[in-house]
Design a protein around this motif. Structure first.
Motif, PDB file in Angstrom:
ATOM      1  N   PHE A 341       0.828  -1.199   0.000  1.00  0.00           N
ATOM      2  CA  PHE A 341       0.000   0.000   0.000  1.00  0.00           C
ATOM      3  C   PHE A 341       0.869   1.258   0.000  1.00  0.00           C
ATOM      4  O   PHE A 341       1.845   1.334   0.759  1.00  0.00           O
ATOM      5  CB  PHE A 341      -0.904   0.033   1.240  1.00  0.00           C
ATOM      6  CG  PHE A 341      -2.079  -0.885   1.158  1.00  0.00           C
ATOM      7  CD1 PHE A 341      -3.285  -0.444   0.631  1.00  0.00           C
ATOM      8  CD2 PHE A 341      -1.993  -2.200   1.604  1.00  0.00           C
ATOM      9  CE1 PHE A 341      -4.380  -1.290   0.550  1.00  0.00           C
ATOM     10  CE2 PHE A 341      -3.077  -3.048   1.531  1.00  0.00           C
ATOM     11  CZ  PHE A 341      -4.278  -2.594   1.001  1.00  0.00           C
ATOM     12  N   PHE A 351      -8.354   1.467  -2.053  1.00  0.00           N
ATOM     13  CA  PHE A 351      -8.398   0.028  -2.327  1.00  0.00           C
ATOM     14  C   PHE A 351      -9.827  -0.502  -2.172  1.00  0.00           C
ATOM     15  O   PHE A 351     -10.323  -1.252  -3.027  1.00  0.00           O
ATOM     16  CB  PHE A 351      -7.450  -0.698  -1.365  1.00  0.00           C
ATOM     17  CG  PHE A 351      -7.373  -2.189  -1.585  1.00  0.00           C
ATOM     18  CD1 PHE A 351      -6.520  -2.725  -2.531  1.00  0.00           C
ATOM     19  CD2 PHE A 351      -8.160  -3.061  -0.836  1.00  0.00           C
ATOM     20  CE1 PHE A 351      -6.443  -4.097  -2.740  1.00  0.00           C
ATOM     21  CE2 PHE A 351      -8.097  -4.435  -1.037  1.00  0.00           C
ATOM     22  CZ  PHE A 351      -7.232  -4.949  -1.993  1.00  0.00           C
ATOM     23  N   VAL A 355     -10.995  -1.296  -5.826  1.00  0.00           N
ATOM     24  CA  VAL A 355     -10.478  -2.642  -6.108  1.00  0.00           C
ATOM     25  C   VAL A 355     -11.465  -3.723  -5.686  1.00  0.00           C
ATOM     26  O   VAL A 355     -11.782  -4.635  -6.462  1.00  0.00           O
ATOM     27  CB  VAL A 355      -9.115  -2.864  -5.414  1.00  0.00           C
ATOM     28  CG1 VAL A 355      -8.654  -4.310  -5.604  1.00  0.00           C
ATOM     29  CG2 VAL A 355      -8.078  -1.896  -5.992  1.00  0.00           C
ATOM     30  N   MET A 397      -6.524  -4.601  -9.023  1.00  0.00           N
ATOM     31  CA  MET A 397      -5.342  -4.271  -8.215  1.00  0.00           C
ATOM     32  C   MET A 397      -4.230  -3.743  -9.108  1.00  0.00           C
ATOM     33  O   MET A 397      -3.559  -2.754  -8.790  1.00  0.00           O
ATOM     34  CB  MET A 397      -4.867  -5.514  -7.434  1.00  0.00           C
ATOM     35  CG  MET A 397      -5.559  -5.701  -6.104  1.00  0.00           C
ATOM     36  SD  MET A 397      -4.721  -6.886  -5.021  1.00  0.00           S
ATOM     37  CE  MET A 397      -5.453  -8.408  -5.564  1.00  0.00           C
ATOM     38  N   PHE A 402      -1.716  -1.192  -7.222  1.00  0.00           N
ATOM     39  CA  PHE A 402      -1.431  -1.890  -5.969  1.00  0.00           C
ATOM     40  C   PHE A 402      -0.568  -3.122  -6.275  1.00  0.00           C
ATOM     41  O   PHE A 402      -1.048  -4.128  -6.814  1.00  0.00           O
ATOM     42  CB  PHE A 402      -2.737  -2.312  -5.276  1.00  0.00           C
ATOM     43  CG  PHE A 402      -3.490  -1.168  -4.683  1.00  0.00           C
ATOM     44  CD1 PHE A 402      -3.177  -0.682  -3.423  1.00  0.00           C
ATOM     45  CD2 PHE A 402      -4.504  -0.548  -5.407  1.00  0.00           C
ATOM     46  CE1 PHE A 402      -3.877   0.397  -2.880  1.00  0.00           C
ATOM     47  CE2 PHE A 402      -5.211   0.524  -4.874  1.00  0.00           C
ATOM     48  CZ  PHE A 402      -4.891   0.999  -3.607  1.00  0.00           C
ATOM     49  N   HIS A 404       1.139  -6.457  -5.761  1.00  0.00           N
ATOM     50  CA  HIS A 404       0.664  -7.551  -4.918  1.00  0.00           C
ATOM     51  C   HIS A 404       1.373  -8.864  -5.261  1.00  0.00           C
ATOM     52  O   HIS A 404       1.890  -9.047  -6.369  1.00  0.00           O
ATOM     53  CB  HIS A 404      -0.844  -7.736  -5.102  1.00  0.00           C
ATOM     54  CG  HIS A 404      -1.237  -8.004  -6.529  1.00  0.00           C
ATOM     55  ND1 HIS A 404      -1.482  -6.976  -7.430  1.00  0.00           N
ATOM     56  CD2 HIS A 404      -1.397  -9.157  -7.222  1.00  0.00           C
ATOM     57  CE1 HIS A 404      -1.798  -7.492  -8.603  1.00  0.00           C
ATOM     58  NE2 HIS A 404      -1.748  -8.825  -8.509  1.00  0.00           N
TER      59      HIS A 404
END
Length: 418
Positions: A341, A351, A355, A397, A402, A404
């Protein structure tokens, strides 16, 4: 040449007379939900309704009742992952004899307490090792040193004949020709007994063994043509997780078993939850094995008469969360990520708004700012209502920046973080 052992109908009938004094009548009941789902007549042999909540009392009492006064005076010893222990404990109490019961340290507390309750002051419970096989080795050592009699959970003719009485009752209570019989496999005593009876009385019935995928001892032995010991097993289905099946059951199973289905532990968990929610039936993991296998035989059993043996209901309520978690993971509804984040106000809100899907839920969130870097990692668990939503979640995402890493398919890291 020594003749191979095979349970005779006479011996099984004799076992039934011996154990009648401790048996609870367990029904062979049609299940409407399963019958509708698989378009077959699905019947459940409810051994979970026995006095000790599993079929194990049958073999245990049949064996112990056969011992001489001298053997009984010295006491008996057994090793068990739980259900055999309760059968031995209850038999010891009924017959007034002393018993030592070895159980793995991983045994659910509910099964330990039940064994003590059924045996009362007649039993001594000893926790040893991480698996049934380790507990069994220690129990055998105790027997040799102290001259006691070992009550094997599956590798003994009288045990096998006692378990075979399940089949005798199924035949007696059935009003139709049984096409398929699904039987859970641990050490092999139940399927050896049940299969031997059916092959003599109803030879056209297909005998389908069911093992947990994480402990396929009988399956691997069948493939290699000899009993093999598995080095590593998943102990979750504790009533059926053994590293090595019995020699006698293996030889019998070569003659009577038509197929073996391996069921993933996650699917077993799904079935446990379904049985509880749909039918108010409480089963332990091993007790759900036979029903979980129906999914793999859906085409073959359509329009057929099918029996599943529900082997036991000794489930520890403290395992409920683990059972739910395993089920969600298997069904593709629970996913874990390490998400980086941006360390700015509103990043989490961004988010959630952009998302997560409308039906997605964050069920686990572990975040700690330990550095001055621009992005901080968080361990995040997300539950979906439909597994088809997964690809869209991952895509969003990426689109919103983001970074991940997916954890579900990294078992070592997954276990460490969770």
């Amino acid at each position: 040449m020594t003749k191979k052992y095979f349970p005779s109908l006479q011996a099984i009938n004799r076992a039934k007379l011996t154990i009648n004094e401790v048996l609870s009548g367990t029904p062979l009941a049609a299940n409407l939900n399963l019958s509708e789902q698989f378009q077959a007549r699905v019947m459940l042999k409810r051994e979970d309704l026995q006095q000790v909540r599993s079929y194990k009392i049958r073999g245990a009492f049949n064996k112990i009742k056969s011992l001489s006064p001298e053997q009984l005076q010295n006491g008996i010893v057994c090793a068990s992952a739980g259900n055999h222990a309760q059968g031995v404990a209850y038999s010891s109490y009924k017959l007034g004899i002393k018993a030592k019961i070895y159980m793995p340290t991983t045994t659910p507390k509910q099964k330990i307490k039940q064994a003590q309750m059924f045996g009362r002051d007649n039993v001594e419970i000893i926790l040893f090792g991480d698996t049934y096989d380790q507990a069994s080795a220690e129990a055998l050592k105790d027997c040799e040193e102290n001259g006691q009699t070992f009550i094997h959970p599956f590798d003994d003719p009288l045990i096998i004949e006692g378990q075979a009485t399940v089949a005798l009752e199924i035949i007696q209570d059935s009003t139709c020709q049984i096409d398929y019989l699904f039987v859970p496999i641990g050490g092999g005593g139940l399927i050896a007994g049940v299969g031997s009876y059916f092959k003599q009385v109803s030879p056209n019935t297909k005998i389908i063994g069911v093992e947990p995928a994480g402990a396929p001892s009988m399956s691997e032995s069948m493939k290699k043509g000899e009993v093999v010991k598995l080095e590593n097993i998943d102990k979750f289905v504790d009533g059926a997780a053994v590293q090595r099946v019995g020699d006698l059951p293996f030889e019998i199973c070569k003659e009577v078993v038509d197929d073996i289905v391996l069921v993933p532990e996650g699917r077993v968990c799904t079935k446990i939850l379904e049985l509880y929610n749909r039918d108010a039936i409480v089963v332990e993991p091993a007790g759900a094995l036979s029903i979980a296998a129906l999914d793999y035989y859906a085409d073959q059993i359509k329009g057929k008469n099918v029996v599943c043996i529900v082997s036991g209901s000794n489930n520890d309520i403290t395992r409920t969360e683990e059972i739910k978690e395993r089920s969600l993971l298997f069904e593709g509804l629970k996913h874990y990520f390490i998400i980086r984040f941006p360390q700015r106000a509103g990043a989490l809100r961004d988010f959630i708004d952009n998302v997560l899907g409308p039906n997605d839920d964050i069920t686990h969130f572990d975040y700690s700012k330990k550095t001055n870097r621009e992005k901080g990692p968080a361990f995040v668990g997300i539950e979906l209502t439909d597994k088809k939503d997964f690809d869209g979640l991952v895509q969003r995402m990426t689109e919103h920046g983001f970074i991940h890493e997916y954890i579900n398919d990294k078992p070592d890291l997954f276990q460490y973080l969770l």
